[in-house]
Design an enzyme around this catalytic site. Structure first.
Site, PDB file in Angstrom:
ATOM      1  N   ASP A  94      -6.488  -3.422  -5.541  1.00 36.18           N
ATOM      2  CA  ASP A  94      -7.577  -2.678  -4.915  1.00 36.18           C
ATOM      3  C   ASP A  94      -7.181  -1.206  -4.916  1.00 36.18           C
ATOM      4  OD1 ASP A  94      -9.537  -1.597  -3.350  1.00 36.18           O
ATOM      5  OD2 ASP A  94      -8.816  -2.495  -1.480  1.00 36.18           O
ATOM      6  N   GLU A 114       0.873  -1.185   0.000  1.00 32.37           N
ATOM      7  CA  GLU A 114       0.000   0.000   0.000  1.00 32.37           C
ATOM      8  C   GLU A 114       0.905   1.229   0.000  1.00 32.37           C
ATOM      9  OE1 GLU A 114      -3.380   1.127   0.172  1.00 32.37           O
ATOM     10  OE2 GLU A 114      -2.403   3.090   0.354  1.00 32.37           O
TER      11      GLU A 114
END
Lengths: 274, 274
Positions: free
Chosen positions: A148, A98
């Site tokens: 995502d 991330e």
């Protein structure tokens, strides 16, 4: 990304508001959708409907192959995809990359039922650029990669471009699968057509588009690109395994809705299958 | 009916604004969804996404039985359902009972591509109360009844109540079918559960719930109750006929999305199938 319309949720209380290195982050308590995470003004998740997105983006790829062992998540800093990956007992290693560490911290503080995914001992967290991370992955490492991402304007821009998909393809084992967030058939058919065209060049297994309902996303739907690399064939439309959810019932996903999500309205079918 | 949230479309120009005997009617030109029809503050249709609703509410019932001849539409004053019914060549008679004549006039004036349905010579228009109309229908008259109503607050309230469904059941032939607008699984599960329970008491054939995406409806989805009366069995999930749309291509409906629309998210499945 969606001119001429707005979807508004009534704010009960602003709980957090700060600018990270990459984006503006807001968390608020809404009156009817629970707590809401907003990045650069765009709703990322609400407690009420996050199940649809997290369960579909995760189980569509992972139920399409028999025994996923190594899974990579790009983005997904809220932890919801990790929570869903952790339902798969065959999985031995869950890596996540991330870009924005503040998203992870904020999720752990305000969305414990989503961030619970970080507690799985199989999870390895890397805070950094997903594009750079992928370049250093040994070829053929992963059974499945889940992207995502937020929308293609802002920090996620590169995650919609050809070099990124090429790195994904290299990082997957033969017959491995990728699932990426792929916008709305009602609003972004031109972006979807481009992504489909890029994926058809790169993924020699199969290339599919699925969609689902998420009320707080623009137009109320969100799509996914599901592709597999050359190797053992993957028939995404027919899941090869089910999830034992006796202890923690799935809210949204089931085998029927898995197959149904690949059925497209005629206007989208014509554009995508051309 | 959906506290705590709002969906807004940017207005380019207000084209019509008047109070009929039953409701406030507004037509405006939006910047990105074409012209929009609003009744009592609720978006009924936009030129951009009306295809999803009109095609699904019509073809889900009509493609589920072999040769519909007599069809009744309750509500649907914009003419869009008529336009879709007229694709079915087996149909000999299309009756429509709309309570508000001003809706018909407004649609003919501002939405010619929707109101075109009124031009079919098989169509008989009755302006009046659907509940009263049904009481005078000879038992067993119709092969299919489509209830294209607004929400259960306002003039459409009775269309969600038990006596209305009883009249529908009587007006259908054995093995006849009804399709009614039945709200959103995300917002109105309690209303849906009530409707399902009422329908299970009344319809001795089959009782099913389907849903589809309509971006400008609250939560981005809308559902349909599909029921059949005692008689030749109807398997709604597997259409028995297709539509020849060479001349006028369908924008949304196809046989795959027909079947897919009956696949429910787990939370809705549990509530409805209980």
């Amino acid at each position: 990304m969606w001119p001429g319309e707005a979807h508004s949720l009534k704010v009960k209380e602003i709980l957090f508001q700060e600018k990270s290195e990459y984006q503006n982050i807001i968390v608020f308590e809404s009156t009817t959708y629970g707590k809401v995470l907003v990045l650069d003004g765009v709703i990322q998740l609400t407690e009420r409907d996050e199940c649809a997105y997290q369960e579909m983006i995760t189980h569509l790829p992972l139920c399409s192959i028999p025994n996923p062992k190594k899974v990579l998540v790009i983005g997904g800093g809220d932890g919801g995809v990790l929570r869903e990956v952790s339902r798969h007992s065959s999985v031995e290693q869950i890596d996540i990359c991330e870009i924005d560490g503040m998203v992870v911290d904020v999720s752990k503080r305000f969305f414990p039922k989503v961030a619970v995914g970080f507690e799985d001992p199989r999870v390895n967290v890397k805070i950094g650029d997903g594009v750079a991370f992928l370049k250093n992955v040994v070829e053929g490492t992963y059974d499945a990669i889940i992207v995502d991402s937020s929308d293609p304007i802002g920090p996620a821009q590169e995650l919609f471009e050809k070099p990124f998909f090429e790195s994904i393809e290299k990082a997957l084992r033969p017959g491995g699968v990728v699932c990426t967030q792929a916008e709305s058939i009602w609003l972004h058919m031109h972006i979807i057509e481009e992504i489909v065209s890029v994926c058809r060049q790169i993924f020699k297994g199969s290339v599919n588009y699925a969609w689902t309902t998420v009320p707080t996303y623009p137009s109320g739907v969100i799509g996914f690109m599901l592709c597999s690399t050359e190797g053992p064939p993957v028939d995404f439309k027919h899941p090869v395994k089910s999830i034992n959810d006796n202890e923690r019932p799935l809210k949204f996903y089931n085998a029927e809705i898995h197959s149904a999500s690949f059925c497209l309205p005629s206007f989208a079918k014509r554009a995508i299958e051309m």
